[in-house]
Design a protein around this motif. Sequence first.
Motif, PDB file in Angstrom:
ATOM      1  N   MET A 162     -24.796  86.625  43.115  1.00 52.82           N
ATOM      2  CA  MET A 162     -25.257  86.808  41.742  1.00 52.82           C
ATOM      3  C   MET A 162     -25.300  85.504  40.937  1.00 52.82           C
ATOM      4  O   MET A 162     -26.301  85.235  40.273  1.00 52.82           O
ATOM      5  CB  MET A 162     -24.390  87.845  41.022  1.00 52.82           C
ATOM      6  CG  MET A 162     -24.876  88.184  39.631  1.00 52.82           C
ATOM      7  SD  MET A 162     -26.496  88.929  39.590  1.00 52.82           S
ATOM      8  CE  MET A 162     -26.126  90.515  40.272  1.00 52.82           C
ATOM      9  N   PRO A 163     -24.264  84.651  40.969  1.00 53.42           N
ATOM     10  CA  PRO A 163     -24.378  83.387  40.214  1.00 53.42           C
ATOM     11  C   PRO A 163     -25.489  82.473  40.735  1.00 53.42           C
ATOM     12  O   PRO A 163     -26.184  81.839  39.941  1.00 53.42           O
ATOM     13  CB  PRO A 163     -23.009  82.727  40.405  1.00 53.42           C
ATOM     14  CG  PRO A 163     -22.085  83.834  40.693  1.00 53.42           C
ATOM     15  CD  PRO A 163     -22.893  84.846  41.453  1.00 53.42           C
ATOM     16  N   ILE A 164     -25.687  82.437  42.045  1.00 56.04           N
ATOM     17  CA  ILE A 164     -26.777  81.613  42.587  1.00 56.04           C
ATOM     18  C   ILE A 164     -28.116  82.178  42.144  1.00 56.04           C
ATOM     19  O   ILE A 164     -29.020  81.434  41.749  1.00 56.04           O
ATOM     20  CB  ILE A 164     -26.678  81.518  44.117  1.00 56.04           C
ATOM     21  CG1 ILE A 164     -25.429  80.739  44.513  1.00 56.04           C
ATOM     22  CG2 ILE A 164     -27.909  80.849  44.699  1.00 56.04           C
ATOM     23  CD1 ILE A 164     -25.150  80.727  45.998  1.00 56.04           C
ATOM     24  N   PHE A 165     -28.268  83.498  42.194  1.00 54.52           N
ATOM     25  CA  PHE A 165     -29.504  84.137  41.755  1.00 54.52           C
ATOM     26  C   PHE A 165     -29.775  83.837  40.282  1.00 54.52           C
ATOM     27  O   PHE A 165     -30.895  83.489  39.903  1.00 54.52           O
ATOM     28  CB  PHE A 165     -29.434  85.639  41.982  1.00 54.52           C
ATOM     29  CG  PHE A 165     -30.592  86.387  41.423  1.00 54.52           C
ATOM     30  CD1 PHE A 165     -31.806  86.393  42.077  1.00 54.52           C
ATOM     31  CD2 PHE A 165     -30.472  87.096  40.231  1.00 54.52           C
ATOM     32  CE1 PHE A 165     -32.886  87.081  41.556  1.00 54.52           C
ATOM     33  CE2 PHE A 165     -31.539  87.787  39.707  1.00 54.52           C
ATOM     34  CZ  PHE A 165     -32.757  87.780  40.371  1.00 54.52           C
ATOM     35  N   LEU A 166     -28.754  83.969  39.443  1.00 55.86           N
ATOM     36  CA  LEU A 166     -28.940  83.695  38.015  1.00 55.86           C
ATOM     37  C   LEU A 166     -29.289  82.236  37.760  1.00 55.86           C
ATOM     38  O   LEU A 166     -30.117  81.927  36.904  1.00 55.86           O
ATOM     39  CB  LEU A 166     -27.683  84.086  37.240  1.00 55.86           C
ATOM     40  CG  LEU A 166     -27.400  85.585  37.168  1.00 55.86           C
ATOM     41  CD1 LEU A 166     -26.061  85.819  36.496  1.00 55.86           C
ATOM     42  CD2 LEU A 166     -28.510  86.310  36.454  1.00 55.86           C
ATOM     43  N   TYR A 167     -28.675  81.325  38.504  1.00 54.88           N
ATOM     44  CA  TYR A 167     -28.993  79.907  38.349  1.00 54.88           C
ATOM     45  C   TYR A 167     -30.450  79.641  38.716  1.00 54.88           C
ATOM     46  O   TYR A 167     -31.159  78.928  37.998  1.00 54.88           O
ATOM     47  CB  TYR A 167     -28.064  79.062  39.221  1.00 54.88           C
ATOM     48  CG  TYR A 167     -28.453  77.616  39.252  1.00 54.88           C
ATOM     49  CD1 TYR A 167     -28.204  76.785  38.171  1.00 54.88           C
ATOM     50  CD2 TYR A 167     -29.094  77.069  40.360  1.00 54.88           C
ATOM     51  CE1 TYR A 167     -28.575  75.457  38.184  1.00 54.88           C
ATOM     52  CE2 TYR A 167     -29.480  75.750  40.384  1.00 54.88           C
ATOM     53  CZ  TYR A 167     -29.214  74.941  39.301  1.00 54.88           C
ATOM     54  OH  TYR A 167     -29.602  73.633  39.306  1.00 54.88           O
ATOM     55  N   VAL A 168     -30.903  80.218  39.813  1.00 56.71           N
ATOM     56  CA  VAL A 168     -32.286  79.996  40.253  1.00 56.71           C
ATOM     57  C   VAL A 168     -33.262  80.570  39.233  1.00 56.71           C
ATOM     58  O   VAL A 168     -34.281  79.951  38.919  1.00 56.71           O
ATOM     59  CB  VAL A 168     -32.504  80.612  41.649  1.00 56.71           C
ATOM     60  CG1 VAL A 168     -33.972  80.677  42.006  1.00 56.71           C
ATOM     61  CG2 VAL A 168     -31.751  79.821  42.696  1.00 56.71           C
ATOM     62  N   ARG A 169     -32.978  81.751  38.692  1.00 52.88           N
ATOM     63  CA  ARG A 169     -33.898  82.392  37.759  1.00 52.88           C
ATOM     64  C   ARG A 169     -33.921  81.713  36.388  1.00 52.88           C
ATOM     65  O   ARG A 169     -34.940  81.729  35.709  1.00 52.88           O
ATOM     66  CB  ARG A 169     -33.544  83.863  37.583  1.00 52.88           C
ATOM     67  CG  ARG A 169     -33.713  84.677  38.835  1.00 52.88           C
ATOM     68  CD  ARG A 169     -35.131  84.685  39.326  1.00 52.88           C
ATOM     69  NE  ARG A 169     -35.948  85.385  38.363  1.00 52.88           N
ATOM     70  CZ  ARG A 169     -37.261  85.389  38.376  1.00 52.88           C
ATOM     71  NH1 ARG A 169     -37.914  84.736  39.292  1.00 52.88           N
ATOM     72  NH2 ARG A 169     -37.937  86.030  37.456  1.00 52.88           N
ATOM     73  N   TRP A 170     -32.792  81.135  35.942  1.00 57.65           N
ATOM     74  CA  TRP A 170     -32.724  80.532  34.621  1.00 57.65           C
ATOM     75  C   TRP A 170     -33.022  79.043  34.621  1.00 57.65           C
ATOM     76  O   TRP A 170     -33.120  78.429  33.562  1.00 57.65           O
ATOM     77  CB  TRP A 170     -31.348  80.754  33.994  1.00 57.65           C
ATOM     78  CG  TRP A 170     -31.250  82.075  33.337  1.00 57.65           C
ATOM     79  CD1 TRP A 170     -30.839  83.236  33.915  1.00 57.65           C
ATOM     80  CD2 TRP A 170     -31.584  82.388  31.994  1.00 57.65           C
ATOM     81  NE1 TRP A 170     -30.897  84.252  33.014  1.00 57.65           N
ATOM     82  CE2 TRP A 170     -31.343  83.764  31.811  1.00 57.65           C
ATOM     83  CE3 TRP A 170     -32.056  81.645  30.919  1.00 57.65           C
ATOM     84  CZ2 TRP A 170     -31.574  84.408  30.611  1.00 57.65           C
ATOM     85  CZ3 TRP A 170     -32.266  82.291  29.723  1.00 57.65           C
ATOM     86  CH2 TRP A 170     -32.028  83.644  29.575  1.00 57.65           C
ATOM     87  N   LYS A 171     -33.173  78.437  35.786  1.00 53.99           N
ATOM     88  CA  LYS A 171     -33.403  77.001  35.859  1.00 53.99           C
ATOM     89  C   LYS A 171     -34.734  76.653  35.178  1.00 53.99           C
ATOM     90  O   LYS A 171     -35.769  77.232  35.473  1.00 53.99           O
ATOM     91  CB  LYS A 171     -33.419  76.546  37.317  1.00 53.99           C
ATOM     92  CG  LYS A 171     -33.498  75.051  37.492  1.00 53.99           C
ATOM     93  CD  LYS A 171     -33.305  74.661  38.929  1.00 53.99           C
ATOM     94  CE  LYS A 171     -34.308  75.358  39.816  1.00 53.99           C
ATOM     95  NZ  LYS A 171     -34.286  74.912  41.192  1.00 53.99           N
ATOM     96  N   GLY A 172     -34.699  75.715  34.254  1.00 54.03           N
ATOM     97  CA  GLY A 172     -35.900  75.264  33.572  1.00 54.03           C
ATOM     98  C   GLY A 172     -36.282  76.085  32.356  1.00 54.03           C
ATOM     99  O   GLY A 172     -37.317  75.828  31.748  1.00 54.03           O
ATOM    100  N   LYS A 173     -35.497  77.068  31.980  1.00 54.52           N
ATOM    101  CA  LYS A 173     -35.808  77.878  30.811  1.00 54.52           C
ATOM    102  C   LYS A 173     -34.867  77.507  29.677  1.00 54.52           C
ATOM    103  O   LYS A 173     -33.741  77.103  29.891  1.00 54.52           O
ATOM    104  CB  LYS A 173     -35.669  79.364  31.142  1.00 54.52           C
ATOM    105  CG  LYS A 173     -36.690  79.805  32.154  1.00 54.52           C
ATOM    106  CD  LYS A 173     -36.604  81.276  32.395  1.00 54.52           C
ATOM    107  CE  LYS A 173     -37.668  81.644  33.410  1.00 54.52           C
ATOM    108  NZ  LYS A 173     -37.501  82.971  33.930  1.00 54.52           N
ATOM    109  N   ARG A 174     -35.361  77.678  28.463  1.00 58.14           N
ATOM    110  CA  ARG A 174     -34.551  77.364  27.289  1.00 58.14           C
ATOM    111  C   ARG A 174     -33.926  78.636  26.749  1.00 58.14           C
ATOM    112  O   ARG A 174     -34.604  79.638  26.542  1.00 58.14           O
ATOM    113  CB  ARG A 174     -35.427  76.733  26.219  1.00 58.14           C
ATOM    114  CG  ARG A 174     -35.948  75.380  26.608  1.00 58.14           C
ATOM    115  CD  ARG A 174     -36.735  74.697  25.517  1.00 58.14           C
ATOM    116  NE  ARG A 174     -36.753  75.420  24.264  1.00 58.14           N
ATOM    117  CZ  ARG A 174     -37.787  75.447  23.442  1.00 58.14           C
ATOM    118  NH1 ARG A 174     -38.882  74.802  23.750  1.00 58.14           N
ATOM    119  NH2 ARG A 174     -37.735  76.116  22.309  1.00 58.14           N
ATOM    120  N   LEU A 175     -32.638  78.593  26.498  1.00 59.20           N
ATOM    121  CA  LEU A 175     -31.918  79.754  25.982  1.00 59.20           C
ATOM    122  C   LEU A 175     -32.371  80.107  24.571  1.00 59.20           C
ATOM    123  O   LEU A 175     -32.346  81.270  24.174  1.00 59.20           O
ATOM    124  CB  LEU A 175     -30.413  79.482  26.017  1.00 59.20           C
ATOM    125  CG  LEU A 175     -29.506  80.621  25.620  1.00 59.20           C
ATOM    126  CD1 LEU A 175     -29.706  81.799  26.568  1.00 59.20           C
ATOM    127  CD2 LEU A 175     -28.065  80.184  25.628  1.00 59.20           C
TER     128      LEU A 175
END
Length: 79
Positions: free
Chosen positions: A47-60
């Motif tokens: 789950m943390p790896i998946f979240l990192y991959v999906r959120w990489k390059g996006k602005r919060l």
Amino acid sequence: MNTILKILVVLILIAIGVGFYYRTYEDVLLGDQIIGLAVLASAFILMPIFLYVRWKGKRLEDYTLTKKNMDRMRDKGLD
């Protein structure tokens, strides 16, 4: 990173399958332990790896409810 994610998904699914096999035909306790470890690995590793991959390059800031974003949503709704 995507290949690591895919490999982890496959390994966890195999582990769950092996756990259910052991639970059904061999030792119930060992099967439960294998299934439990696979679930823990999916929760704390996958789950943390998946979240990192999906959120990489996006602005919060694009996904938070700030006054600027609320005004922008309100303006879009009136069109």
